[in-house]
Design an enzyme around this catalytic site. Structure first.
Site, PDB file in Angstrom:
ATOM      1  N   ASP A 198      26.172  11.376  53.851  1.00 35.10           N
ATOM      2  CA  ASP A 198      27.361  11.398  53.001  1.00 35.10           C
ATOM      3  C   ASP A 198      28.482  10.654  53.734  1.00 35.10           C
ATOM      4  OD1 ASP A 198      29.103  11.892  50.939  1.00 35.10           O
ATOM      5  OD2 ASP A 198      28.712  14.031  50.827  1.00 35.10           O
TER       6      ASP A 198
ATOM      7  N   GLU B  62      36.108  17.910  45.411  1.00 33.93           N
ATOM      8  CA  GLU B  62      35.780  18.307  46.786  1.00 33.93           C
ATOM      9  C   GLU B  62      36.778  19.346  47.314  1.00 33.93           C
ATOM     10  OE1 GLU B  62      33.969  15.342  49.255  1.00 33.93           O
ATOM     11  OE2 GLU B  62      33.939  13.889  47.640  1.00 33.93           O
TER      12      GLU B  62
HETATM   13  C1  BGC Z   1      30.769  13.162  48.386  1.00 31.45           C
HETATM   14  C2  BGC Z   1      29.479  12.641  47.819  1.00 31.45           C
HETATM   15  C3  BGC Z   1      29.674  11.272  47.236  1.00 31.45           C
HETATM   16  C4  BGC Z   1      30.267  10.366  48.279  1.00 31.45           C
HETATM   17  C5  BGC Z   1      30.484   8.945  47.802  1.00 31.45           C
HETATM   18  C6  BGC Z   1      31.456  12.155  49.289  1.00 31.45           C
HETATM   19  O1  BGC Z   1      32.719  12.564  49.651  1.00 31.45           O
HETATM   20  O2  BGC Z   1      30.525  14.344  49.107  1.00 31.45           O
HETATM   21  O3  BGC Z   1      28.996  13.547  46.863  1.00 31.45           O
HETATM   22  O4  BGC Z   1      28.443  10.792  46.791  1.00 31.45           O
HETATM   23  O5  BGC Z   1      31.517  10.880  48.681  1.00 31.45           O
HETATM   24  O6  BGC Z   1      31.512   8.844  46.910  1.00 31.45           O
END
Ligand code: BGC
Length: 890
Positions: A339, A538
């Protein structure tokens, strides 16, 4: 028995190898790889978890000898540099075409805030053009010697949700309530088609988290607290996105899917994003890994690692879970992607290097910004024996296997592919599907005296700030990452809840009035009030307790105002999780949990309204896939708990046949005042995100300010100062400032309202992380508000101090604010912190906080001089407001 088509290998192997790699440099000459285990790798294995058996998942995908032989041949011709480039995934906000040409990275992504050429509202054709340009750059072998095309990854979270004008399906929490795996499959197919229209090959979806604590800010990305639902859905979404193994696997519009985030993301302590999941291995397997079983069985080609830890150890460095469990025991033969900068959590790693993650089993590394340094460091680590060559070969083999299965080597550039030319992007069929999903996701929690369904011939007031607010009904991961700073104009062709009601009521001869605050012109027969959570994504959505609008009950006041006037009230509640809403339930006659329905708000009207002839159009279908709390302290409340005592149980959901009368509920919140107190003595100004009430302001010599609260890049009108998001520890948690003109310009953290005195007075230091990116001119000034609510400002020159900093390295800086006895300014200042300079200069700042104490031992502490400014304002002129209040404790 299933018939599995062989992935398309009908090409001439030898010529394909030549197409793929033109370099003649032998691998052996390129590296002195040793098999010695690295000290980092050894550390990663130090904690021996208890072993339980994990299920082997048989996809039925053949281990195709022809494909494996081709991979052998390609790998044998690739240099170490070409292999490492395959493993690195930059982000388009930082990656240039020239860099793609130079290194030949294997993939790239657009993060939630990035669209091609920085154009948030870029149409599909512009996405496709960008995909072509990156494709061409990646197959240009003139510098790196590789013709292997790059693939583009994007977060198609609920539809192709980053793209302006896409069909937005309900977020996963709503789909969970629909209890319809076949619907999920169809949504996957439709999403893949919309992604294909933009030329993008790979989606970072589905999220298969099983959320156990609803305080987590990503609860809405989860289908359910119940592993059974997640398990039933994950495989369906994967086969929808990728194609079905027995039929059209990775063909046509099928895109590479990602099951994420492996594993335990929904189980962190206190629901803290990126936190620690404390559970035994059996629980991890049976609860949190449920979705991976069906996702792998459906042939998912990638799995994204989770930011969280499992019992104290970060997943990004967890060799046992990534390699022994996922790849070996479960038999996953696709690739593991990290990630966003997730590798930095691994011991011994930073933004620019991480042998530990690669050794643990990460195959592709999402390194949005520092990809060049990461590339060179990884090569060096292989050469030093810190990463075994065999691990690199395995990672690249896995990634290329997926690329070749998808047909990348033959499909040509994105715009030339048949599936890019179809016209199903936001088609009527997709909109109808999303509308169906909205209808099926609605859960009726209360319907006293059978207020619903409503007659479309009546006079209906539509109120609440969610009524005509598509951004609010779409939630996070919608055009922008946080889903904030969007207006209805950012969702062309979408329909708000109000628009849907209006259309049907007007067609049936009724009357509709929109009044967000409930102040109507004509007294209505009934009010539909659309309220709920504002968008977040998030950790921005992490909360400490579950009461809705605690301390700011404005929606409750609206509901009560209408009820007191004898108007029956239907509440449509938009939210990314169940919340404690007892007072709002009491103030409503009917109450619908509508989750985050996405672009097709008229799906709500389909269920709430009868047709013109008085017939029910659609009954309620949704059943709770998350338990609804009886108290605001029921954070961990899950179906199957021993002392399970929800207000509405998992599976609850009324229909029009039910005659339940919900009695008045207790309204006493259990939240204590102490929860509002900050425990770490810090007042954030810009800590991962701006504190409420603050904005960035960029001002050049003309004096006009550009203010910005989003992470999008912005310049002053004269372009003398530009600000851009960069990364320190989290996604876009820092801002880079670039001065580029002889005239002075300033960047400030600016109050949007008046500042309150008390916290400034209490604070002793301003603390921030700062990184010097380019030569400091002699005149870089920092000004800091240092006294009660904008009455005193101290200035110091930073040039001398920063001249001692190593360029490109983050350093902590503390500025003492001990000037309480000093005179101050004549007027209240707007800015908390100001950087001003002229000439060419670039620096980045992050983690700007006020603190009571100087705790940072390695910080360079600058004591502000206390030179007087001007006369002091009369304290009476001050109007303290609440926005400085300390953030709630974790
Ligand atoms: C998230 C992921 C996402 C990635 C790319 C991260 O902060 O946890 O779910 O795919 O960003 O955008």
């Amino acid at each position: 028995m299933r018939c599995i088509p062989s992935p398309r290998l009908s090409f001439d192997t030898a010529s394909l190898v030549l197409l793929a790699v033109v370099s003649t440099t032998a691998v052996a000459a390129d590296v002195q790889a040793t098999q010695a285990a690295s000290s980092i790798g050894a550390a990663a294995n130090a904690i021996a978890p208890a072993k339980v058996a994990w299920p082997y998942v048989n996809t039925g995908l053949p281990r195709d000898p022809q494909l494996e032989q081709l991979l052998d041949q390609i790998l044998a011709r690739m240099t170490l540099g070409q292999k490492v480039a395959q493993m690195i995934q930059p982000e388009i906000g930082y990656l240039s075409l020239a860099q793609m040409r130079k290194y030949g990275f294997g993939s790239y992504l657009n993060g939630g805030n990035t669209a091609p050429y920085g154009k948030k509202r870029a149409p599909v054709s512009v996405w496709l053009k960008y995909a072509d340009e990156m494709y061409e750059a990646s197959v240009d072998a003139s510098q790196d010697g590789s013709r292997i095309p790059a693939i583009w990854g994007t977060d198609a979270m609920h539809g192709h949700s980053n793209v302006f004008g896409a069909t937005l399906f309900p977020h996963n929490i709503g789909l969970g309530a629909a209890r319809d795996p076949e619907l999920i499959h169809r949504i996957g197919v439709a999403t893949a088609k919309e992604v294909a229209a933009t030329g993008i090959e790979w989606s970072f979806a589905p999220t298969v988290a099983v959320v156990r604590d609803d305080r987590w800010g990503r609860t809405y990305e989860s289908y359910s607290e119940d592993p059974a639902i997640v398990q039933a859905y994950a495989g369906q979404m994967v086969s929808g996105l990728q194609g079905t193994l027995a039929q059209d696997f990775l063909q046509g519009a099928g895109r590479i899917a990602t099951a994420k985030h492996f594993v335990g993301d929904g189980g962190t302590e206190k629901g803290v994003d990126r936190g620690d999941t404390l559970i035994d291995e059996q629980g991890l397997r049976d609860i949190h890994a449920a979705g991976y079983k069906t996702a792998i069985a459906a042939g998912v080609q990638s799995v994204m690692v989770s930011f969280n830890s499992w019992n104290g150890k970060r997943l990004h460095g967890h060799q046992y879970l990534l390699t022994d469990v996922l790849k070996t025991q479960m038999g996953f033969d696709g690739f593991v992607v990290s990630d966003w900068n997730g590798h930095t959590f691994v011991e011994g790693c930073d933004l620019t290097q991480c042998a530990g993650a690669i050794n643990a089993g990460v195959d592709v590394l999402m390194v949005p910004e520092h990809f060049e340094a990461f590339y060179h460091n990884t090569i060096r680590q292989v050469e030093q024996g810190l990463i075994p060559q065999s691990r690199i070969d395995d990672a690249v083999r896995r990634f290329l296997r997926a690329k070749i299965r998808w047909g990348l080597l033959q499909r040509g550039k994105p715009s030339s592919r048949a599936e890019s030319q179809q016209t199903e992007f936001n088609s009527d069929a997709h909109k109808a599907l999303a509308r169906e999903a909205v209808r099926k996701s609605l859960v009726l929690l209360k319907n006293n005296q059978q207020l619903l369904p409503l007659s479309p011939k009546s006079r209906i007031l539509v109120a609440g700030d969610g009524a005509d607010n598509i951004a609010k009904q779409a939630g996070g991961w919608s055009v922008s990452w946080q889903g904030t700073d969007n207006s209805n104009a950012d969702f062309p062709n979408a329909t708000s809840v109000y628009q849907g009601i209006r259309q049907q009521v007007e067609a049936a001869g009724g009357k509709v009035e929109l009044a967000v605050d409930g102040d109507y012109q004509h007294k209505p027969d009934v009010a539909v009030v659309v309220i709920g959570e504002n968008p977040y994504a998030e950790w921005f959505g992490d909360i400490q307790q579950l009461a809705y609008q605690q301390g700011d009950k404005q929606d409750l006041a609206l509901l009560r105002k209408l009820k007191q006037q004898g108007i029956p009230v239907v509440t449509v509640f938009l939210s990314g999780r169940p919340l404690w809403v007892n007072p709002e339930l009491n103030a409503s006659d009917a109450f619908v949990a509508a989750w985050l329905p996405g672009s097709e708000g008229q799906g709500v009207a389909d269920v709430l309204l009868r047709d013109a002839k008085g017939k029910v159009q659609y009954d309620f279908h949704g059943k709770l896939s998350f338990s609804w709390p009886r108290s605001d302290q029921q954070f961990v409340l899950n179906h199957g708990d021993t002392a399970y005592d929800p207000l509405f149980a998992y599976g609850y959901g009324l229909t029009y046949l039910d005659r339940n009368e919900l009695p008045l509920l207790p309204e006493q919140s259990a939240a204590t005042a102490t929860q509002q107190q900050n425990t770490d003595g810090q007042i954030p100004l810009f800590l991962r995100n701006l504190a409420p009430g603050l904005a960035f302001a960029l001002t050049d010599s003309s004096g006009s300010a550009v203010t910005v609260t989003t992470p999008f890049g912005v310049s002053t009108d004269g372009k003398s100062l530009t600000m851009q998001s960069v990364n320190l520890s989290y996604q876009e948690d820092a801002r880079q400032l670039r001065w580029d003109a002889a005239q002075s310009a300033k960047a400030s953290l600016r109050f949007r309202k008046a500042a309150a005195a008390k916290d400034y007075v209490a604070a002793k230091v301003l603390r921030l992380n700062i990184r010097l990116d380019q030569q400091v001119p002699a005149n870089l000034q920092l000004a800091v508000l240092c006294d009660a609510a904008g009455l005193c400002q101290r200035q110091l020159s930073l040039s001398e101090t920063l001249a001692t900093f190593n360029p490109g390295v983050w350093q902590l800086l503390e500025v003492a604010l001990d000037c309480a006895a000093q005179p101050a300014l004549t007027q209240q200042l707007q800015d908390a912190v100001v950087f001003s300079a002229s000439g060419r200069l670039s620096l980045a700042v992050a983690d700007v906080v006020l603190a009571d104490n100087n705790v940072a031992t390695d910080a360079k502490v600058i004591k502000l001089g206390c030179a007087p400014a001007q006369a002091r304002l009369q304290p009476a002129a001050l109007k303290p407001t609440a926005f400085w209040s300390r953030p709630p404790a974790r």
